[in-house]
Design a protein around this motif. Sequence first.
Motif, PDB file in Angstrom:
ATOM      1  N   ASN A 144       0.807  -1.215   0.000  1.00  0.00           N
ATOM      2  CA  ASN A 144       0.000   0.000   0.000  1.00  0.00           C
ATOM      3  C   ASN A 144       0.841   1.267   0.000  1.00  0.00           C
ATOM      4  N   ALA A 145       2.165   1.136  -0.049  1.00  0.00           N
ATOM      5  CA  ALA A 145       3.031   2.311  -0.028  1.00  0.00           C
ATOM      6  C   ALA A 145       2.805   3.145  -1.290  1.00  0.00           C
ATOM      7  N   PRO A 146       2.779   4.470  -1.145  1.00  0.00           N
ATOM      8  CA  PRO A 146       2.592   5.315  -2.332  1.00  0.00           C
ATOM      9  C   PRO A 146       3.818   5.367  -3.223  1.00  0.00           C
ATOM     10  N   THR A 147       4.998   5.027  -2.679  1.00  0.00           N
ATOM     11  CA  THR A 147       6.209   4.988  -3.484  1.00  0.00           C
ATOM     12  C   THR A 147       6.514   3.551  -3.882  1.00  0.00           C
ATOM     13  N   GLY A 148       7.291   3.394  -4.928  1.00  0.00           N
ATOM     14  CA  GLY A 148       7.645   2.063  -5.395  1.00  0.00           C
ATOM     15  C   GLY A 148       8.601   1.375  -4.436  1.00  0.00           C
ATOM     16  N   MET A 149       8.310   0.109  -4.110  1.00  0.00           N
ATOM     17  CA  MET A 149       9.176  -0.680  -3.249  1.00  0.00           C
ATOM     18  C   MET A 149       9.382  -2.045  -3.886  1.00  0.00           C
ATOM     19  N   ALA A 150      10.557  -2.630  -3.645  1.00  0.00           N
ATOM     20  CA  ALA A 150      10.872  -3.930  -4.233  1.00  0.00           C
ATOM     21  C   ALA A 150      11.923  -4.632  -3.394  1.00  0.00           C
ATOM     22  N   LEU A 151      11.896  -5.968  -3.444  1.00  0.00           N
ATOM     23  CA  LEU A 151      12.948  -6.814  -2.891  1.00  0.00           C
ATOM     24  C   LEU A 151      13.706  -7.403  -4.071  1.00  0.00           C
ATOM     25  N   VAL A 152      15.027  -7.319  -4.020  1.00  0.00           N
ATOM     26  CA  VAL A 152      15.865  -7.717  -5.150  1.00  0.00           C
ATOM     27  C   VAL A 152      16.927  -8.686  -4.639  1.00  0.00           C
ATOM     28  N   ASP A 153      17.138  -9.780  -5.371  1.00  0.00           N
ATOM     29  CA  ASP A 153      18.136 -10.750  -4.928  1.00  0.00           C
ATOM     30  C   ASP A 153      19.539 -10.276  -5.300  1.00  0.00           C
ATOM     31  N   LEU A 154      20.534 -11.083  -4.912  1.00  0.00           N
ATOM     32  CA  LEU A 154      21.917 -10.678  -5.124  1.00  0.00           C
ATOM     33  C   LEU A 154      22.300 -10.641  -6.595  1.00  0.00           C
ATOM     34  N   GLU A 155      21.499 -11.281  -7.440  1.00  0.00           N
ATOM     35  CA  GLU A 155      21.744 -11.218  -8.884  1.00  0.00           C
ATOM     36  C   GLU A 155      21.065 -10.006  -9.513  1.00  0.00           C
ATOM     37  N   TRP A 156      20.503  -9.131  -8.653  1.00  0.00           N
ATOM     38  CA  TRP A 156      19.813  -7.911  -9.096  1.00  0.00           C
ATOM     39  C   TRP A 156      18.572  -8.239  -9.935  1.00  0.00           C
ATOM     40  N   ARG A 157      17.852  -9.289  -9.480  1.00  0.00           N
ATOM     41  CA  ARG A 157      16.565  -9.640 -10.075  1.00  0.00           C
ATOM     42  C   ARG A 157      15.460  -9.287  -9.091  1.00  0.00           C
ATOM     43  N   LEU A 158      14.367  -8.809  -9.616  1.00  0.00           N
ATOM     44  CA  LEU A 158      13.228  -8.440  -8.778  1.00  0.00           C
ATOM     45  C   LEU A 158      12.540  -9.696  -8.268  1.00  0.00           C
ATOM     46  N   THR A 159      12.414  -9.815  -6.943  1.00  0.00           N
ATOM     47  CA  THR A 159      11.694 -10.950  -6.372  1.00  0.00           C
ATOM     48  C   THR A 159      10.294 -10.554  -5.913  1.00  0.00           C
ATOM     49  N   GLU A 160      10.157  -9.326  -5.392  1.00  0.00           N
ATOM     50  CA  GLU A 160       8.849  -8.812  -4.996  1.00  0.00           C
ATOM     51  C   GLU A 160       8.795  -7.334  -5.331  1.00  0.00           C
ATOM     52  N   VAL A 161       7.652  -6.887  -5.837  1.00  0.00           N
ATOM     53  CA  VAL A 161       7.439  -5.459  -6.094  1.00  0.00           C
ATOM     54  C   VAL A 161       6.022  -5.108  -5.643  1.00  0.00           C
ATOM     55  N   ASN A 162       5.793  -3.839  -5.329  1.00  0.00           N
ATOM     56  CA  ASN A 162       4.437  -3.419  -4.992  1.00  0.00           C
ATOM     57  C   ASN A 162       3.755  -2.776  -6.199  1.00  0.00           C
ATOM     58  N   ARG A 163       2.484  -2.431  -5.992  1.00  0.00           N
ATOM     59  CA  ARG A 163       1.698  -1.895  -7.104  1.00  0.00           C
ATOM     60  C   ARG A 163       2.252  -0.565  -7.602  1.00  0.00           C
ATOM     61  N   ALA A 164       2.698   0.288  -6.641  1.00  0.00           N
ATOM     62  CA  ALA A 164       3.224   1.592  -7.053  1.00  0.00           C
ATOM     63  C   ALA A 164       4.452   1.427  -7.946  1.00  0.00           C
ATOM     64  N   PHE A 165       5.292   0.452  -7.620  1.00  0.00           N
ATOM     65  CA  PHE A 165       6.475   0.179  -8.439  1.00  0.00           C
ATOM     66  C   PHE A 165       6.054  -0.263  -9.838  1.00  0.00           C
TER      67      PHE A 165
END
Length: 755
Positions: free
Chosen positions: A191-212
Amino acid sequence: MGGLVDLFAQPAFVAGVGALLVLLALCAFYFFWRSARIRAQRDEALAQERDLRRQFEAVMTSARDGVIIAKPSGEVAMMSDLAGTILGVSATGAYGVSLSRLPVRAVDAHLRPLLPAEAFASTEDGRPRVIGVPGRRGAEDIRWLHVRTRVVEDGPDGAMIVITVMDTTGLREAAEALSRSDARFRRAMENAPTGMALVDLEWRLTEVNRAFAQMMGSTVAALRGTPFSSLSHPQDLQAERDQLQRLYDGHQNHFSLEKRYVRGDGNVVWAVLDVGLVRFAGGAPDHYVVQLRDTTDDRMHSELLAHRAMHDPLTGLANRNLLHEVLTTLVAKPDAESRVGVIAVDLDGFKGLNDRFGHATGDSALVHVAGILRSATGSRGTVARIGGDEFVIAVEDPDCSKALFDIAAAIHDGLRRPLAVKRHQVQLGASLGIAMADDETVTGGGAALLSAADAAMYRAKAAGKSRTEVFEPSMRTTADHQTALAAELARAIENGDLVLHYQPILELATRTVVGYEALVRWQHPTRGLLLPGAFLPLIDDRGLSVTLGAALVEQAATFLERGPSDSTWVSLNVSADQLGDSEFADRVLSAIGRHHLSPQRIVVELTEASLVAPNTRIRHELTELRNAGVPILLDDFGTGVSPLSYLRNLPVSGVKLDMSFVAGIPEDPAGAKVSRALGALARELGLATIAEGIETEAQAQFLSRCGWRYGQGWLFGVAQPAATVLATHPHVGESLIDPRPQERDEAMTTHEPLA
């Protein structure tokens, strides 16, 4: 008897008895030795048993789990103190008690009651059984245990039952807290208004939110597993990689970087990338936490402000500031003498166009000319508008001389096409001055080159206009003349040769004179009375506006003190150069006190079209004047870059309708609508309303019907000297505004000088 004695006396018998005695002694010694050995072994075994028991007790005492040892019949043979504490029973009192009779109240994982025998029974798969026992914090408190029961067949006393009891309440609470924390984090992330993401050590997106996902023009599902670098703008990849490497190597804990990303639809967005590296307890990297804040609008706004600071708001051309930077850069180049030149452009007859058709038409003509200059110059230079109808073109070209003449010829050709104005065909012309960089102008910098082009342009005007002249050294006389004139102007200000003329302002309904606008004139000793156009540019260039303003404030105050009415007011045009250090405000307030005037009688009039950028010091000085009761009047209302923001940001008391809107009414329907709308807006904001440039009775009546309260223009009289006004205009004036101060927050000010 004797025979028996003889027998005993026989040597053989004696030897036999001796041997027997020796044998008995040996046997006795053997049995004694064996008994001692057995005792020693027994003592050693007992000592080992004691050591083992102590070790066992130490292990039981220090073990994290409680232990219960029971006989095959179920009777408790041993219970550790920790097990007793966990179960809430006495460890010593449990000895010999059947497991099924232990005073333990237990529930299963679903909070259903369990008998002790069920609680301590082994599970089919050998895994621990989860039970709950009462805690110490009330009926609602439950301590959760893992109970594992095993049957040991080869125990010292045969088979035995070993039960281990582990209190998992803390682990369970920690797991629940971690689960709640994870759930809260994910909800906050989603629900964050800004983009948020979890990224693994290979710089791949594992989780992103809707704003992202929305920022990237994609969906959450589509972005999972996507290489984050694939979203980056190619030109920003290296900066991102450098920061990531420093973060991974431990040189920094996090980093922030403003960069570009390419959306799914191909559009580019600017964003601030904040990255933190999450590490394991041992320090090994685990994953990245990323926050992405869209700054596209902020950056566009900043770029827009930067563009406005360096460009003319009307034409979009470079302004004087940008031109100065460009010329400084060009003349500093080693080959400037052969590659750099300047064309000064001044429109011919532009003032007549303004006077005949109004400022709006004049602005349209300037925009039209700007287009011609751009087209003629192309990519060979920078076109700038430095004020009014004056333009400058800075040219850089390998064959600069040819490029300058080609551009000048293209400008004249473009201006030969007439401009359509209100069903009229208006012919525009321009005088052009060309100057090539040489040793002298390069040494003097961009200002010297521009001065040379100006001198050539003035020669073109003097030679018949609509023509081009090339600078030659003899033309420097003109520049020297301007310098001498500036020095003469400075002396004139000191001697009081610059005087105010006063144009009346009337209440339209009653035609009563209520005030005057003060307009400056130069009473030159040899050239006669000079209008502002002849000397105001010199005031700007030489920084004389502050000195002039102080002198004219004193003149206006003296005029008001001598006037027959104690309520007539005078408005003074004020420039930004005179504001910002509180000197002008001090001059005004001092003059009011010294001449015993009401503060409402001196009005500060700002020219709206010159307000370009916010300046808190200028706003502060205007607020200081307004709080003291001095009205602030916004001139040229309806023109400029952002009129509504000025009404909000400046401590404005009233507005003056620009004469360009008055010129066409009541015949011009568009001008009539604009005049009516602007008047309604001003009245809604509680502002005094003045219309300037009224030349006909029809205009005066129309504006009065539209709600404009005051008016000025040739219909009511031209500007006249103070003595003439005082001798011929008996009047009863009225205050322009309610004297109570109004607070506004910001000011955007760059004004025309006192005129």
